[in-house]
Design a protein around this motif. Structure first.
Motif, PDB file in Angstrom:
ATOM      1  N   GLU A 131       1.191  -1.138  -0.120  1.00 31.13           N
ATOM      2  CA  GLU A 131       0.286  -0.012  -0.207  1.00 31.13           C
ATOM      3  C   GLU A 131       0.811   1.445   0.129  1.00 31.13           C
ATOM      4  OE1 GLU A 131      -2.656   0.663  -1.127  1.00 31.13           O
ATOM      5  OE2 GLU A 131      -4.301   1.714   0.588  1.00 31.13           O
ATOM      6  N   THR A 132       0.347   2.376  -0.688  1.00 30.19           N
ATOM      7  CA  THR A 132       0.676   3.793  -0.677  1.00 30.19           C
ATOM      8  C   THR A 132      -0.067   4.750   0.766  1.00 30.19           C
ATOM      9  OG1 THR A 132       1.941   3.352  -2.989  1.00 30.19           O
ATOM     10  CG2 THR A 132       1.983   5.519  -1.654  1.00 30.19           C
ATOM     11  N   ILE A 133       0.551   4.888   1.539  1.00 29.54           N
ATOM     12  CA  ILE A 133      -0.054   5.496   2.489  1.00 29.54           C
ATOM     13  C   ILE A 133       0.312   7.213   2.034  1.00 29.54           C
ATOM     14  CG2 ILE A 133      -0.624   5.475   5.329  1.00 29.54           C
ATOM     15  CD1 ILE A 133      -0.122   3.092   5.249  1.00 29.54           C
ATOM     16  N   ARG A 134      -0.579   7.869   2.091  1.00 27.94           N
ATOM     17  CA  ARG A 134      -1.032   9.565   1.891  1.00 27.94           C
ATOM     18  C   ARG A 134      -0.296   9.994   3.580  1.00 27.94           C
ATOM     19  NH1 ARG A 134      -2.740  12.158  -3.168  1.00 27.94           N
ATOM     20  NH2 ARG A 134      -2.658  14.502  -1.390  1.00 27.94           N
ATOM     21  N   LEU A 135       0.473  10.833   3.773  1.00 30.35           N
ATOM     22  CA  LEU A 135       0.744  11.506   4.944  1.00 30.35           C
ATOM     23  C   LEU A 135       0.630  13.157   4.795  1.00 30.35           C
ATOM     24  CD1 LEU A 135       1.408  10.900   8.121  1.00 30.35           C
ATOM     25  CD2 LEU A 135       3.966  11.070   7.748  1.00 30.35           C
ATOM     26  N   ASP A 136      -0.264  13.271   4.565  1.00 31.31           N
ATOM     27  CA  ASP A 136       0.190  15.300   3.999  1.00 31.31           C
ATOM     28  C   ASP A 136      -1.026  15.934   4.956  1.00 31.31           C
ATOM     29  OD1 ASP A 136      -2.491  13.972   3.311  1.00 31.31           O
ATOM     30  OD2 ASP A 136      -2.437  14.230   1.099  1.00 31.31           O
ATOM     31  N   GLY A 137      -1.558  15.694   5.385  1.00 27.99           N
ATOM     32  CA  GLY A 137      -2.513  17.274   6.853  1.00 27.99           C
ATOM     33  C   GLY A 137      -3.564  17.011   5.079  1.00 27.99           C
ATOM     34  N   ALA A 138      -4.045  15.804   4.092  1.00 26.17           N
ATOM     35  CA  ALA A 138      -5.219  16.447   3.557  1.00 26.17           C
ATOM     36  C   ALA A 138      -5.063  17.453   2.765  1.00 26.17           C
ATOM     37  CB  ALA A 138      -6.621  16.635   3.815  1.00 26.17           C
ATOM     38  N   ILE A 139      -3.947  17.288   2.167  1.00 28.02           N
ATOM     39  CA  ILE A 139      -3.017  18.686   1.440  1.00 28.02           C
ATOM     40  C   ILE A 139      -3.659  18.328  -0.085  1.00 28.02           C
ATOM     41  CG2 ILE A 139      -0.892  17.675   0.938  1.00 28.02           C
ATOM     42  CD1 ILE A 139      -0.164  20.560   1.132  1.00 28.02           C
ATOM     43  N   ARG A 140      -3.748  18.706  -1.179  1.00 29.49           N
ATOM     44  CA  ARG A 140      -4.033  18.415  -2.317  1.00 29.49           C
ATOM     45  C   ARG A 140      -3.319  19.339  -3.267  1.00 29.49           C
ATOM     46  NH1 ARG A 140      -4.858  14.978   0.425  1.00 29.49           N
ATOM     47  NH2 ARG A 140      -6.950  13.744  -0.503  1.00 29.49           N
ATOM     48  N   MET A 141      -2.386  19.292  -3.914  1.00 30.36           N
ATOM     49  CA  MET A 141      -1.623  20.018  -4.118  1.00 30.36           C
ATOM     50  C   MET A 141      -2.460  20.524  -5.103  1.00 30.36           C
ATOM     51  SD  MET A 141       2.052  19.251  -3.731  1.00 30.36           S
ATOM     52  CE  MET A 141       2.534  18.301  -5.085  1.00 30.36           C
ATOM     53  N   GLN A 142      -1.685  21.677  -5.903  1.00 30.00           N
ATOM     54  CA  GLN A 142      -2.768  23.017  -6.567  1.00 30.00           C
ATOM     55  C   GLN A 142      -2.066  23.347  -7.568  1.00 30.00           C
ATOM     56  OE1 GLN A 142      -6.512  24.305  -6.867  1.00 30.00           O
ATOM     57  NE2 GLN A 142      -6.023  23.019  -4.598  1.00 30.00           N
ATOM     58  N   PRO A 143      -2.318  23.802  -9.516  1.00 32.54           N
ATOM     59  CA  PRO A 143      -0.906  23.872 -10.606  1.00 32.54           C
ATOM     60  C   PRO A 143      -0.222  24.192  -9.881  1.00 32.54           C
ATOM     61  CG  PRO A 143      -3.806  23.875 -11.361  1.00 32.54           C
ATOM     62  CD  PRO A 143      -3.827  23.582  -9.614  1.00 32.54           C
ATOM     63  N   ARG A 144      -0.025  25.620  -9.233  1.00 33.28           N
ATOM     64  CA  ARG A 144       1.191  26.027  -8.841  1.00 33.28           C
ATOM     65  C   ARG A 144       1.182  26.399  -7.656  1.00 33.28           C
ATOM     66  NH1 ARG A 144       2.412  30.115 -13.021  1.00 33.28           N
ATOM     67  NH2 ARG A 144       0.706  29.401 -14.621  1.00 33.28           N
TER      68      ARG A 144
END
Ligand SMILES: NC(=O)c1ccc[n+]([C@@H]2O[C@H](COP(=O)([O-])OP(=O)(O)OC[C@H]3O[C@@H](n4cnc5c(N)ncnc54)[C@H](O)[C@@H]3O)[C@@H](O)[C@H]2O)c1
Length: 256
Positions: free
Chosen positions: A243-256
């Motif tokens: 499995e790949t686990i995201r660890l990211d504070g629910a970030i979804r990166m924008q195009p920039r």
């Protein structure tokens, strides 16, 4: 897998996420081999961990030098049970920039370090893990942890090479877990959001601020010990695999 007395290879262990993971493994009673191309920082990191740690200077992209480093780890510690792959580089350049198309060698270099370097390390570690005595009720022999990035899923402008390299790490996680299942070796990948490490600290405020803004909660960059905590959980939890686990504070990166 109980970390006490086990041997861990940590690439990129001289800095940032790898260094924090090396500390966590050592404080849980593990022995740590720090593999890094920065020999001086690797020595320093190992000396902070005491007698059960050692540094090995190596470039993860080089087949021969990695074989020699892993042989040296085996000679020093006698086994490898855990492989945490943190060696990596960031890079930002558009596919077509002001000066023309992205230099192909620049694209290839990022793939070489982040993707090929990860595979180069884990193939050799897994070879030695397969020779370990089975451990615990499930007969585990080893655990591999790779480091991808949320850029594998929502790569930004200028991240073609970086996202491709990390997407490759995500993509190979399940097939390698399947390959190594018969040896009792588990494989997981962590996809960090944006973490406060030397890699990120170099970024100017105009780059950092929008990234912090797109973190949902907690409203800050991640801290290296939080990465290490997940790495520890992956080692210790026998049912985490493939499995790949995201660890990211629910970030979804924008195009920039
Ligand atoms: N910091 C972040 O925000 C973040 C986010 C997502 C993913 N990541 C990934 O996490 C990993 C660790 O990043 P970090 O932030 O700790 O970076 P860092 O720069 O602090 O540490 C990376 C380490 O890897 C080593 N390294 C680089 N190329 C190497 C090579 N060819 N051979 C051997 N060692 C090499 C460096 O010397 C350094 O010690 C990287 O793969 C990075 O892409 C980081």
């Amino acid at each position: 897998m109980d970390i006490q007395g086990k041997v861990a290879v940590v690439t990129g262990g001289a800095s940032g996420l790898g260094k924090a993971t090396a500390h966590t493994i050592a404080s849980a009673g593990g022995k740590v081999a720090i593999l890094d191309r920065n020999a001086e920082l690797a020595e320093q990191a190992a000396s902070e961990l005491g007698a059960d740690a050692a540094a090995f200077a190596v470039d993860v992209t080089e087949a021969d030098s990695m074989v020699a480093a892993i042989d040296a780890v085996m000679e020093r510690f006698g086994a490898i049970h855990i492989d945490v792959n943190c060696a990596g580089i960031g890079a930002a350049a558009r596919t077509v920039g002001r000066d023309g198309p992205l230099d192909l060698a620049a694209f290839q270099f990022v793939i070489q370090v982040n993707l090929v370097g990860t595979f180069n390390t884990l193939r050799l570690c897994a070879f030695h893990m397969a020779k370990n005595e089975p451990d615990g009720a499930d007969g585990e022999r080893g655990v591999v942890i790779n480091t991808a990035s949320v850029a594998a899923f929502d790569g930004q402008i200028g991240q073609a090479a970086y996202s491709a390299s990390k997407g490759g790490v995500v993509g190979m996680t399940l097939p390698i877990a399947r390959d190594l299942a018969r040896s009792g070796v588990r494989v997981c990948t962590i996809a960090p959001g944006i973490f406060e490490t030397p890699m990120m600290m170099g970024a100017p405020d105009r780059v950092r601020q929008p990234l912090v803004e797109s973190v949902q909660f907690p409203k800050r960059l991640g801290e290296a010990p939080e990465f290490a905590l997940l790495a520890r959980q992956i080692v210790e939890n026998p049912y985490l695999n493939g499995e790949t686990i995201r660890l990211d504070g629910a970030i979804r990166m924008q195009p920039r």
